[in-house]
Structures are given as structure tokens and as C-alpha cells.
Scaffold this motif. Structure first.
Motif, PDB file in Angstrom:
ATOM      1  N   THR A 285       0.848  -1.179  -0.043  1.00  0.00           N
ATOM      2  CA  THR A 285      -0.053  -0.005   0.025  1.00  0.00           C
ATOM      3  C   THR A 285       1.096   1.151   0.102  1.00  0.00           C
ATOM      4  N   ARG A 286       1.809   1.156   0.884  1.00  0.00           N
ATOM      5  CA  ARG A 286       2.843   2.381   0.717  1.00  0.00           C
ATOM      6  C   ARG A 286       3.514   2.429  -0.528  1.00  0.00           C
ATOM      7  N   ALA A 287       3.941   1.499  -0.920  1.00  0.00           N
ATOM      8  CA  ALA A 287       4.756   1.382  -2.352  1.00  0.00           C
ATOM      9  C   ALA A 287       3.831   2.045  -3.606  1.00  0.00           C
ATOM     10  N   ARG A 288       2.534   1.673  -3.395  1.00  0.00           N
ATOM     11  CA  ARG A 288       1.556   2.249  -4.367  1.00  0.00           C
ATOM     12  C   ARG A 288       1.339   3.905  -4.053  1.00  0.00           C
ATOM     13  N   ALA A 289       1.577   4.207  -2.544  1.00  0.00           N
ATOM     14  CA  ALA A 289       1.392   5.815  -2.384  1.00  0.00           C
ATOM     15  C   ALA A 289       2.698   6.405  -2.619  1.00  0.00           C
ATOM     16  N   SER A 290       3.625   5.750  -3.205  1.00  0.00           N
ATOM     17  CA  SER A 290       4.908   6.474  -3.751  1.00  0.00           C
ATOM     18  C   SER A 290       5.870   6.658  -2.502  1.00  0.00           C
ATOM     19  N   ASP A 291       5.936   5.780  -1.575  1.00  0.00           N
ATOM     20  CA  ASP A 291       6.697   5.807  -0.648  1.00  0.00           C
ATOM     21  C   ASP A 291       8.226   5.189  -1.180  1.00  0.00           C
ATOM     22  N   GLY A 292       8.976   5.835  -1.283  1.00  0.00           N
ATOM     23  CA  GLY A 292      10.188   5.379  -2.066  1.00  0.00           C
ATOM     24  C   GLY A 292      11.164   4.423  -1.312  1.00  0.00           C
ATOM     25  N   LYS A 293      10.937   4.182  -0.109  1.00  0.00           N
ATOM     26  CA  LYS A 293      11.650   3.292   0.646  1.00  0.00           C
ATOM     27  C   LYS A 293      11.030   1.971   0.439  1.00  0.00           C
ATOM     28  N   ALA A 294       9.551   2.050   0.471  1.00  0.00           N
ATOM     29  CA  ALA A 294       8.720   0.837   0.193  1.00  0.00           C
ATOM     30  C   ALA A 294       8.853   0.336  -1.280  1.00  0.00           C
ATOM     31  N   VAL A 295       9.175   1.066  -2.155  1.00  0.00           N
ATOM     32  CA  VAL A 295       9.378   0.981  -3.568  1.00  0.00           C
ATOM     33  C   VAL A 295      10.468   0.115  -3.695  1.00  0.00           C
ATOM     34  N   ALA A 296      11.622   0.686  -3.188  1.00  0.00           N
ATOM     35  CA  ALA A 296      12.795   0.069  -3.118  1.00  0.00           C
ATOM     36  C   ALA A 296      12.923  -1.284  -2.706  1.00  0.00           C
ATOM     37  N   ALA A 297      12.251  -1.364  -1.251  1.00  0.00           N
ATOM     38  CA  ALA A 297      12.237  -2.832  -0.723  1.00  0.00           C
ATOM     39  C   ALA A 297      11.436  -3.952  -1.539  1.00  0.00           C
ATOM     40  N   ILE A 298      10.584  -3.622  -2.179  1.00  0.00           N
ATOM     41  CA  ILE A 298       9.709  -4.312  -2.874  1.00  0.00           C
ATOM     42  C   ILE A 298      10.458  -4.746  -4.293  1.00  0.00           C
ATOM     43  N   GLU A 299      11.214  -3.851  -4.728  1.00  0.00           N
ATOM     44  CA  GLU A 299      11.922  -3.881  -6.159  1.00  0.00           C
ATOM     45  C   GLU A 299      12.924  -4.961  -5.677  1.00  0.00           C
ATOM     46  N   ALA A 300      13.742  -4.911  -4.561  1.00  0.00           N
ATOM     47  CA  ALA A 300      14.826  -5.468  -4.223  1.00  0.00           C
ATOM     48  C   ALA A 300      14.329  -7.063  -4.144  1.00  0.00           C
ATOM     49  N   THR A 301      13.401  -7.137  -3.664  1.00  0.00           N
ATOM     50  CA  THR A 301      12.499  -8.538  -3.424  1.00  0.00           C
ATOM     51  C   THR A 301      12.259  -9.151  -4.818  1.00  0.00           C
ATOM     52  N   ALA A 302      11.876  -8.301  -5.821  1.00  0.00           N
ATOM     53  CA  ALA A 302      11.430  -8.672  -7.195  1.00  0.00           C
ATOM     54  C   ALA A 302      12.768  -9.093  -7.867  1.00  0.00           C
ATOM     55  N   ARG A 303      13.817  -8.123  -7.545  1.00  0.00           N
ATOM     56  CA  ARG A 303      15.103  -8.719  -8.151  1.00  0.00           C
ATOM     57  C   ARG A 303      15.557  -9.993  -7.680  1.00  0.00           C
ATOM     58  N   TYR A 304      15.704 -10.358  -6.590  1.00  0.00           N
ATOM     59  CA  TYR A 304      16.172 -11.537  -5.978  1.00  0.00           C
ATOM     60  C   TYR A 304      15.119 -12.849  -6.221  1.00  0.00           C
ATOM     61  N   LEU A 305      13.747 -12.397  -6.373  1.00  0.00           N
ATOM     62  CA  LEU A 305      12.901 -13.541  -6.741  1.00  0.00           C
ATOM     63  C   LEU A 305      13.205 -13.963  -8.219  1.00  0.00           C
ATOM     64  N   GLY A 306      13.476 -12.898  -9.036  1.00  0.00           N
ATOM     65  CA  GLY A 306      13.749 -13.137 -10.316  1.00  0.00           C
ATOM     66  C   GLY A 306      15.186 -14.124 -10.486  1.00  0.00           C
ATOM     67  N   LEU A 307      16.021 -13.556  -9.863  1.00  0.00           N
ATOM     68  CA  LEU A 307      17.408 -14.271  -9.927  1.00  0.00           C
ATOM     69  C   LEU A 307      17.350 -15.661  -9.421  1.00  0.00           C
ATOM     70  N   GLY A 308      16.577 -15.940  -8.190  1.00  0.00           N
ATOM     71  CA  GLY A 308      16.337 -17.380  -7.693  1.00  0.00           C
ATOM     72  C   GLY A 308      15.533 -18.266  -8.930  1.00  0.00           C
ATOM     73  N   LEU A 309      14.752 -17.317  -9.355  1.00  0.00           N
ATOM     74  CA  LEU A 309      13.667 -18.129 -10.457  1.00  0.00           C
ATOM     75  C   LEU A 309      14.475 -18.785 -11.481  1.00  0.00           C
ATOM     76  N   ALA A 310      15.652 -18.164 -11.854  1.00  0.00           N
ATOM     77  CA  ALA A 310      16.364 -18.473 -12.814  1.00  0.00           C
ATOM     78  C   ALA A 310      16.972 -19.672 -12.618  1.00  0.00           C
ATOM     79  N   SER A 311      17.313 -19.885 -11.334  1.00  0.00           N
ATOM     80  CA  SER A 311      17.841 -21.296 -10.743  1.00  0.00           C
ATOM     81  C   SER A 311      16.861 -22.298 -10.966  1.00  0.00           C
ATOM     82  N   VAL A 312      15.885 -21.958 -10.569  1.00  0.00           N
ATOM     83  CA  VAL A 312      14.484 -22.899 -10.653  1.00  0.00           C
ATOM     84  C   VAL A 312      14.378 -23.577 -12.071  1.00  0.00           C
ATOM     85  N   ILE A 313      14.291 -22.564 -13.000  1.00  0.00           N
ATOM     86  CA  ILE A 313      13.930 -22.839 -14.315  1.00  0.00           C
ATOM     87  C   ILE A 313      15.588 -23.340 -15.072  1.00  0.00           C
TER      88      ILE A 313
END
Ligand SMILES: [Zn+2]
Length: 407
Positions: free
Chosen positions: A307-335
């Protein structure tokens, strides 16, 4: 006329036992309801008379019922058959490190009640007592249901398939815990226990078997919660391994000196992408591995963060973006390791899928071994669908529908 693709269903023959034929009919009705006796006979390649015998049995057992009359181009009008899930139910429980969730579901896995929750108790004995008491209360509140097929329980840990003991649930600190026997004794119901990721993968395969048979063979389900649960289905079979730990990608390291993980190691994928990890990143604190106590004073959740990320809280956006990046890197191993047809992602983080999909895809693209692998289908499963509870329900409901291999 309805077209049915029976390719993945086993076809009955004269030598097929009555029980197997019943299961084949049940599964066809589940996947294609409403369906007529004539369509059943056609898709099984047996006579109308043979189907009528099986259908009569199932009607007598109240496992199916006859519904509205259908329309055909000519001749007499068939009555349609449906799975009788009106007065029979299953109990589904999702034990997480922080909270335990509970619903009643019908035999198709559809929720019949709202979701009930209570804070998970770390002591397994007390947890079983609390769960049993809550289940009994729920059953007393629903006298309209005639009977229960059993209790399906998903847990955040590795489960020994033969005994259903919880071998290791890192976020709860459980090792070699038997929930099944005491829960069955307390409720006098059949209890099935499975790892949450595997149960979700099984439920997806079950749901797919009807119409998209070719997709059901190879899939991976990644459940992102307090920890990470992964279920792998290869060639239509759940991957378990010799010691029941196959597919535990949550504890494959992304970095050898990364953050501390609930399993005691460092830098596991889970320590980068679990809800706890995402929140810890936002608050700039170490991952809280304390466990169930979290629930009681949970001031702030991943939903709040989104909710905070959607309200343009920069720290919230950064935290979720980092999770997204790690999610993608790990997904590459799975795939790269499994090369599945499709990957499902479950958990609260999928609420932000529109914000993170691009980042996940970019990270996956950096590490996937071929361009085709980088394009593997990734499908978020909405938290509102309660995939873990549907998975728990399927543990009890699905075996009745499973069409076994017929020679
Ligand atoms: Zn770990």
C-alpha cells in the motif's frame, strides 16, 4: 454437443475394476460438469449401459447428483450429472510460522466458510490442541453439513510422505514432529499433512487435469510467505526425493555471506524474498527469526508495505523492487534446473505483481540459460484465492478423484 478431451484420463476397459471405473467417472464429472451419461460413455469408450451401472452406484453413494435437464438437437433430453458437494465437506488448515488459517471447503476445494485464523503456537502439542478445539467449534457451527472427508493440513516445512511427520520446519523450529496422530485422535477424522508448496502444486495439477492436460505434467509452485515453500511436479508426479527434501529451493543460497536464514545457514533465497526479509529490508533491521510471536504484535505487514509503495513511498518501492530482483534471480536457478512448462507464484507479494513483474523478468533474463527459458510462463496466484487452503483441501478431496493408471 460438448467436446471432451480424454487424452490424460485413463480409459476404462473390460478388465478395469469397478472402483477404478468409479474414480474415472468421478473425475470426468468433476472436470466437465454438468455432463450427461452419453458424454461419459463417449469419453470413456464404453457402452451406455456400463456407464449407467457406475453412475447408479455413485448416485446411491450420494457422490454425484442429477441436475437440470439439458438440451440436445434431437431426441430425448439428457439429465446432467454433478459432483454432490452440497452436504459433504473437508476441513483445510494452513499452519504458518505466524498464524494458522482454517476453512471448510467443498469436495471441489471451493471455500464454504470465511477464513478463520489464530496465532500459531510454537509448542506442537499446544498447537494441535488449539487447532483441534477450533475445528470442533467450526463443525458445531455448521450442522447443515452431513459429513467430513477429513482434514488437510499444510505446513511450512519438509514432510515425510510415508508417515506425514514434519521432518523440519525452520520458521517454527520444529523437527520430527507428529501432528497427524494427535490431531486424528482429537477429532476422529482422517488427517493428511503435506508441505505447503507441494500441496499448492498438487492442487494446481488437479485443477489443470480437466482441460489443459498437456500443461499439468511439469510445473513448479513457489509459495512466498513467512518462509518459502516450493512444490515441483515433473511428468505428472510430485518430486519428493530420497529424503523428502527435493525442491527446497528456498534454502539454496543466492550468496554465501548473505543474511541469516531460518534454517541456520546464510544467504538462502528465503532470506532474500520471504515476507520477513522484505519487511526487514524496509525497516533496515535484521530478519526477525523469532517465529510465532510475530503474529500477536504484527504492526505492519507486506500488504501494508505494498500500500505504501503504491502511495509512492520511495523506501517501500525500493524494498519491494529488491525482493522482485532476488525473486527473479532465484527463479532463474529453478528454471535452469527444472525447465518447467509453468511457474506459479503464491503469497502476498503477488498483490504487487503489476509493480514487480518487469523487474522479476529482467533478473530472470540475466541468468536464464536460453532465451526460451527466460520466457517461461510465470503466473501469479492471487492471495484472495487462498491457494494454500485450496491445497490443503485438495490433500483430502483430490485422492477420491484421482484416476489411477490403468493397464
Ligand atoms: Zn535457509
Amino acid at each position: 454437443m460438448r467436446r471432451i478431451n480424454p487424452s490424460r484420463f485413463q480409459v476404462a476397459t473390460r478388465g478395469t475394476s469397478r472402483d477404478i471405473n468409479s474414480r474415472i467417472v468421478l473425475n470426468l464429472v468433476r472436470a466437465h460438469q454438468p455432463i450427461s451419461r452419453a458424454d461419459l460413455a463417449r469419453s470413456m469408450g464404453v457402452s451406455r449401459a456400463a456407464v449407467t451401472l457406475i453412475v447408479n452406484d455413485l448416485l446411491a453413494q450420494k457422490r454425484i447428483f442429477e441436475g437440470a435437464t439439458g438440451e440436445t438437437e434431437r431426441g430425448r433430453k439428457p439429465t446432467f450429472l454433478y459432483i454432490d458437494s452440497r452436504r459433504r465437506a473437508v476441513i483445510a488448515a494452513d499452519i504458518r510460522a505466524s498464524e494458522t488459517f482454517l476453512i471448510l471447503a467443498d469436495l471441489l476445494g471451493k471455500p464454504l466458510t470465511g477464513v478463520i485464523s489464530f496465532p500459531t503456537v510454537r509448542d506442537p502439542k499446544q498447537q494441535v490442541a488449539k487447532l483441534a478445539a477450533r475445528i470442533k467449534r467450526l463443525l458445531a457451527e455448521h450442522p447443515e453439513i452431513d459429513g467430513y472427508e477429513g482434514i488437510g493440513v499444510v505446513v511450512p516445512g519438509m514432510v515425510e510422505h510415508s508417515t506425514m511427520r514434519v521432518l523440519h520446519a525452520p520458521t517454527l523450529g520444529w523437527r520430527n514432529v507428529d501432528l497427524r496422530e494427535p490431531l486424528a485422535a482429537a477429532t476422529r477424522l482422517n488427517v493428511q499433512i503435506e508441505n505447503s508448496g507441494r500441496a499448492c502444486a498438487l492442487a494446481q495439477m488437479w485443477a489443470l487435469r480437466g482441460d489443459h492436460a498437456t500443461m499439468a505434467g511439469d510445473l513448479v509452485y513457489i509459495s512466498v510467505s513467512d518462509g518459502i515453500g516450493v512444490g515441483v511436479i515433473m511428468n505428472g508426479e510430485v518430486l519428493r526425493g530420497r529424503h523428502n527434501i527435493a525442491g527446497e529451493f528456498g534454502h539454496v543460497p543466492l550468496s554465501l555471506d548473505g543474511p541469516k536464514c531460518s534454517c541456520g545457514s546464510q544467504g538462502c533465497w528465503e532470506a532474500y524474498i520471504s515476507n520477513r526479509a522484505t519487511l526487514a529490508r524496509y525497516f533496515g533491521r535484521p530478519v526477525n527469526l523469532a517465529g510465532p510471536e510475530d503474529a500477536a504484535n504484527r504492526p505492519f505487514t507486506v500488504e501494508d508495505l505494498i500500500t505504501r509503495a503504491r502511495a509512492s513511498d520511495g523506501k517501500a518501492v525500493a524494498a519491494i523492487e529488491a525482493t522482485a530482483r532476488y525473486l527473479g534471480l532465484g527463479l532463474a536457478s529453478v528454471i535452469n534446473v527444472l525447465d518447467p512448462s509453468r511457474v506459479y507464484i503464491g503469497g502476498e507479494i503477488t498483490l504487487a505483481w503489476d509493480l514487480i513483474e518487469g523487474t522479476v523478468r529482467t533478473a530472470l533474463g540475466e541468468r536464464a540459460l536460453t532465451a526460451a527459458a527466460a520466457e517461461t510462463e510465470i503466473r501469479p496466484v492471487a492471495a484472495t484465492e487462498h491457494p494454500r487452503l485450496v491445497g490443503a483441501a485438495a490433500l483430502v478431496a483430490a485422492p477420491a478423484f484421482a484416476a489411477p493408471v490403468v493397464a
